[in-house]
Motif scaffolding. Structure first.
Motif, PDB file in Angstrom:
ATOM      1  N   PHE A  90     120.296  43.564  23.123  1.00 34.15           N
ATOM      2  CA  PHE A  90     120.085  43.015  24.748  1.00 34.15           C
ATOM      3  C   PHE A  90     120.276  44.187  25.636  1.00 34.15           C
ATOM      4  CE2 PHE A  90     120.247  39.015  22.241  1.00 34.15           C
ATOM      5  CZ  PHE A  90     119.122  38.637  22.349  1.00 34.15           C
ATOM      6  N   GLY A  91     120.982  45.046  25.153  1.00 36.32           N
ATOM      7  CA  GLY A  91     121.341  46.420  26.010  1.00 36.32           C
ATOM      8  C   GLY A  91     122.627  45.783  26.831  1.00 36.32           C
ATOM      9  N   LEU A  92     123.352  45.015  26.445  1.00 31.69           N
ATOM     10  CA  LEU A  92     124.518  44.502  27.298  1.00 31.69           C
ATOM     11  C   LEU A  92     125.551  45.577  27.644  1.00 31.69           C
ATOM     12  CD1 LEU A  92     124.989  41.075  25.534  1.00 31.69           C
ATOM     13  CD2 LEU A  92     123.498  41.562  27.123  1.00 31.69           C
ATOM     14  N   ALA A  93     125.605  46.839  27.221  1.00 35.08           N
ATOM     15  CA  ALA A  93     126.339  47.660  27.469  1.00 35.08           C
ATOM     16  C   ALA A  93     126.244  48.160  28.854  1.00 35.08           C
ATOM     17  CB  ALA A  93     126.389  48.728  26.460  1.00 35.08           C
ATOM     18  N   GLU A  94     124.851  48.322  28.899  1.00 36.40           N
ATOM     19  CA  GLU A  94     124.179  48.575  30.424  1.00 36.40           C
ATOM     20  C   GLU A  94     124.468  47.675  31.631  1.00 36.40           C
ATOM     21  OE1 GLU A  94     122.364  49.137  27.702  1.00 36.40           O
ATOM     22  OE2 GLU A  94     122.983  51.232  27.312  1.00 36.40           O
ATOM     23  N   ARG A  95     124.782  46.409  31.239  1.00 34.74           N
ATOM     24  CA  ARG A  95     124.941  45.586  31.988  1.00 34.74           C
ATOM     25  C   ARG A  95     126.576  45.177  32.227  1.00 34.74           C
ATOM     26  NH1 ARG A  95     120.680  40.869  30.368  1.00 34.74           N
ATOM     27  NH2 ARG A  95     121.500  39.957  32.354  1.00 34.74           N
ATOM     28  N   GLY A  96     127.412  46.119  32.024  1.00 31.44           N
ATOM     29  CA  GLY A  96     128.737  46.004  32.289  1.00 31.44           C
ATOM     30  C   GLY A  96     129.684  45.468  31.008  1.00 31.44           C
ATOM     31  N   VAL A  97     129.304  45.244  30.116  1.00 29.27           N
ATOM     32  CA  VAL A  97     129.975  44.742  28.842  1.00 29.27           C
ATOM     33  C   VAL A  97     130.628  45.974  28.198  1.00 29.27           C
ATOM     34  CG1 VAL A  97     130.128  43.758  26.611  1.00 29.27           C
ATOM     35  CG2 VAL A  97     128.602  42.852  28.402  1.00 29.27           C
ATOM     36  N   ASP A  98     132.215  46.073  28.277  1.00 30.73           N
ATOM     37  CA  ASP A  98     132.897  46.977  27.739  1.00 30.73           C
ATOM     38  C   ASP A  98     132.711  47.053  26.203  1.00 30.73           C
ATOM     39  OD1 ASP A  98     133.618  48.212  30.096  1.00 30.73           O
ATOM     40  OD2 ASP A  98     135.634  46.617  30.299  1.00 30.73           O
ATOM     41  N   ILE A  99     132.624  48.393  25.536  1.00 29.87           N
ATOM     42  CA  ILE A  99     132.203  48.381  24.311  1.00 29.87           C
ATOM     43  C   ILE A  99     133.239  49.257  23.642  1.00 29.87           C
ATOM     44  CG2 ILE A  99     129.889  47.539  23.962  1.00 29.87           C
ATOM     45  CD1 ILE A  99     129.221  50.477  23.978  1.00 29.87           C
ATOM     46  N   VAL A 100     133.560  49.198  22.159  1.00 38.68           N
ATOM     47  CA  VAL A 100     134.493  50.231  21.670  1.00 38.68           C
ATOM     48  C   VAL A 100     133.963  51.813  21.730  1.00 38.68           C
ATOM     49  CG1 VAL A 100     135.483  50.890  19.360  1.00 38.68           C
ATOM     50  CG2 VAL A 100     135.282  48.387  19.991  1.00 38.68           C
ATOM     51  N   GLY A 101     132.533  51.833  21.663  1.00 39.79           N
ATOM     52  CA  GLY A 101     132.206  53.515  21.667  1.00 39.79           C
ATOM     53  C   GLY A 101     132.239  53.772  20.409  1.00 39.79           C
ATOM     54  N   GLU A 102     132.246  55.223  20.488  1.00 40.84           N
ATOM     55  CA  GLU A 102     132.172  55.961  19.354  1.00 40.84           C
ATOM     56  C   GLU A 102     133.469  56.068  18.699  1.00 40.84           C
ATOM     57  OE1 GLU A 102     131.092  60.742  17.941  1.00 40.84           O
ATOM     58  OE2 GLU A 102     130.658  59.968  19.900  1.00 40.84           O
ATOM     59  N   VAL A 103     133.469  55.670  17.356  1.00 39.38           N
ATOM     60  CA  VAL A 103     134.819  55.902  16.586  1.00 39.38           C
ATOM     61  C   VAL A 103     134.655  56.920  15.636  1.00 39.38           C
ATOM     62  CG1 VAL A 103     136.317  54.623  14.945  1.00 39.38           C
ATOM     63  CG2 VAL A 103     135.101  53.559  16.719  1.00 39.38           C
ATOM     64  N   PRO A 104     135.716  57.986  15.443  1.00 36.70           N
ATOM     65  CA  PRO A 104     135.376  59.020  14.427  1.00 36.70           C
ATOM     66  C   PRO A 104     135.221  58.424  13.012  1.00 36.70           C
ATOM     67  CG  PRO A 104     137.421  59.467  15.731  1.00 36.70           C
ATOM     68  CD  PRO A 104     136.806  58.111  16.234  1.00 36.70           C
ATOM     69  N   GLN A 105     134.231  59.123  12.416  1.00 38.90           N
ATOM     70  CA  GLN A 105     133.844  58.765  11.027  1.00 38.90           C
ATOM     71  C   GLN A 105     134.453  59.716  10.103  1.00 38.90           C
ATOM     72  OE1 GLN A 105     129.685  58.607  10.545  1.00 38.90           O
ATOM     73  NE2 GLN A 105     129.684  58.030   8.606  1.00 38.90           N
ATOM     74  N   ALA A 106     135.971  59.456   9.858  1.00 34.42           N
ATOM     75  CA  ALA A 106     136.488  60.213   9.194  1.00 34.42           C
ATOM     76  C   ALA A 106     138.015  59.552   8.519  1.00 34.42           C
ATOM     77  CB  ALA A 106     137.269  61.630   9.702  1.00 34.42           C
TER      78      ALA A 106
END
Length: 578
Positions: free
Chosen positions: A238-254
């Motif tokens: 639902f594209g909630l990150a664009e509506r102000g919901v804070d997300i974890v974001g990019e986590v290093p894949q290592a």
């Protein structure tokens, strides 16, 4: 005497007896614990103010190192709520969250904690943790649970709020109340309600539906994973990150990187005291869990070796991108209940988390911080036990004062001051209690050789004899108390001609107490009153014989109180034992 290598490397002990049955049980336990730890590790890193991957990194190398050096078969080592809060509090005072300096400070804190724990273990100083009394620990953990839950409300409400004390947090939340994000509230509230229901209602429901105990248990432990999956998909779809919901974001894949803690003298100086407090709190929590679980299988835990195991685990965290760790209650109980036979279950868990770090981290990009906050809130509220206030009030007002003061100071002034005050209160309570030891005047129970308190029993006494049973070791804090008590009892005009100190409960007499006894001896000599000792323990007598006190004693030393009574009493024979 030659020490076995297994003394310092317990893996050599249980590893020799490892078989296929243990492997099967350890693998099952590892799968269950790994499922639980993935969202939990991310959440605790958030609590510590670190990137989410730090929680996973702190759960890989430390677990492997503890499997080699630790003695518990079921203890699961990694980030825990209270230590994460202490980390945030300590590191937040030396660096700004989100900066490279913050991460380095967290590594340094783990390194210092590891070094301190290793030092305690090598020199067998685990008894130092006893300076934190159980009521104080219970009060601190309760207050920490309240602080942790309050600190996560900002993520569930979707507002910016700061503070290290309850007053600061609540004030900041109220100041930003107008910034609440309704979508974040819905996600956080739903996740919290769901996780509470999973914890209390899912397992009974599945059992009523005919599911086996293992399936029901795995499903219950996987509840946080379900919350993570559903809310992550919702944010993405639902594209909630664009509506102000804070997300974890990019986590290093290592896999965990090789890192170095800071060695700057100023940084070490600033973090030294917090590292010691974290080490003590972590060790107390860890050893309590380990011993409880070991007792259920009649296994033995070596506290000093546990210090070495936890020290190695924290050093491992310092050099692999983590932060301070300890044995966690929830994960250890899950590990035990899942059937873990050996520390190899922890090693398999580390492998599972390493796989998650490499293959699954892209999947948490849209994971809302509100879900992680809900995971923390549900986990830590089980730590809150306000009933400790009522129980200590009913049993001991001194312990109640310690618990209440620890809770109030932790909530009002922060965790470091709270735990520091707890240590001081524990020591102060001990000094206060022992500064005025219980001293009972005793008499002979008719028809026996036993002596009991004259205020509690009908006993025979002799006006010429003052028999005092000392129910505490004598040392500098209480030495003058005994001296004054004897002086008050042998006032001018009294009939006392002999004072007998019954020392059956005295385990030690320090030099200050010895000087007081010498003063009492001289004073009684001047008053023509004999000073006698009875039932002196061997080690205490050995020490007294190295002094001149026994040679100058204005009386005798008797093997038993009855021998002293029989030798000195002028009471009629009918009052004595037949």
């Amino acid at each position: 005497m030659r020490l076995s290598p297994a003394r310092y490397l317990p893996v050599l002990d249980w590893g020799r007896r490892y078989d296929r049955g243990a492997l099967s049980n350890d693998l099952i336990a590892a799968v269950i614990v790994t499922i639980m730890l993935i969202p939990q590790s991310l959440a605790y890193a958030l609590l510590a103010g670190l990137p989410p991957e730090a929680g996973i990194y702190a759960s890989i190398a430390p677990i492997l190192l503890y499997a080699v050096f630790g003695t518990s078969r079921a203890l699961a080592v990694g980030p825990v709520a209270v230590v994460s809060l202490l980390t945030a509090s300590a590191v937040g005072q030396v660096a700004e969250q989100g900066t490279a300096g913050y991460a380095v400070a967290a590594l340094t804190l783990a390194g210092l904690s590891g070094a301190f724990l290793l030092l305690l273990g090598v020199f067998r100083l685990g008894f130092l943790a006893n300076f934190l009394s159980h009521p104080v620990i219970a009060g601190f953990i309760t207050a920490s649970g309240i602080l942790i839950a309050t600190s996560q409300l900002k993520h569930i409400l979707g507002v910016e709020a700061h503070g290290h004390t309850l007053i600061e947090m609540v004030g900041s939340l109220l100041a930003h109340i107008g910034q609440i994000n309704p979508i974040t509230v819905i996600i956080g509230g739903a996740a919290t309600a769901f996780l509470f229901w999973v914890r209390r209602g899912l397992k009974p429901l599945l059992r009523r539906m005919g599911a086996g105990p293992l399936l029901a248990d795995v499903a219950t432990k996987a509840g946080p994973v379900a919350a993570v999956v559903v809310t992550t998909l919702a944010v993405w779809a639902f594209g909630l990150a664009e509506r102000g919901v804070d997300i974890v974001g990019e986590v290093p894949q290592a896999l965990p990187p090789l890192t170095l803690p800071g060695f700057a003298p100023d940084l070490i100086r600033q973090l030294a005291i917090p590292a010691i407090l974290i080490s003590i709190i972590g060790f107390v929590e860890s050893i309590s869990v380990a011993q409880t679980l070991a007792a259920k299988k009649r296994q033995r835990i070596d506290p000093d070796q546990e210090l070495i195991g936890l020290g190695a685990a924290n050093l491992g965290a310092a050099f692999t991108g983590g932060y301070p760790v300890t044995g966690g209650f929830a994960r250890s109980v899950v590990n035990f209940d899942a059937g873990a036979e050996t520390p190899a279950a922890g090693a398999f868990t580390a492998i599972g988390l390493a796989f998650a770090a490499v293959a699954l981290t892209p999947l948490v990009y849209y994971l809302p911080n509100a879900t992680l906050a809900a995971t923390i809130v549900v986990a830590v509220l089980s730590l809150v036990d306000l009933s400790i206030l009522r129980r200590t009030w009913d049993y001991s007002r001194a312990d109640f004062a310690a618990v209440a003061a620890t809770i109030l100071l932790t909530l009002a002034l922060g965790v470091e001051i709270g735990v520091g005050s707890g240590v001081i209160l524990s020591i102060a309570l001990h000094l206060i209690k022992t500064s005025k030891p219980h001293v009972a005047e005793v008499g002979l129970v008719p028809g026996s050789h036993h002596f009991r308190n004259i205020d509690r029993h009908d006993v025979a006494t002799d006006p010429a004899i003052l028999s005092l049973r000392i129910d505490e070791s004598l040392y500098f804090v209480n030495a003058r108390f005994l001296e004054d008590l004897i002086q008050d009892r042998v006032t001018d005009g009294c009939a006392v001609r002999h004072v007998i100190l019954m020392c059956s409960a005295v385990n030690e007499i320090d030099f200050s107490a010895l000087e007081s006894l010498e003063a009492v001896n001289e004073r009684l000599r001047d008053m023509r009153i004999g000073l006698h000792l009875s039932e002196v323990k061997g080690p205490v007598m050995d020490r007294l014989k190295t002094t001149h006190f026994i040679d100058h004693l204005n009386g005798q030393v008797f093997l038993s109180q009855y021998d002293a009574w029989r030798a000195l009493s002028t009471a009629p024979p009918s009052n004595a034992a037949e």
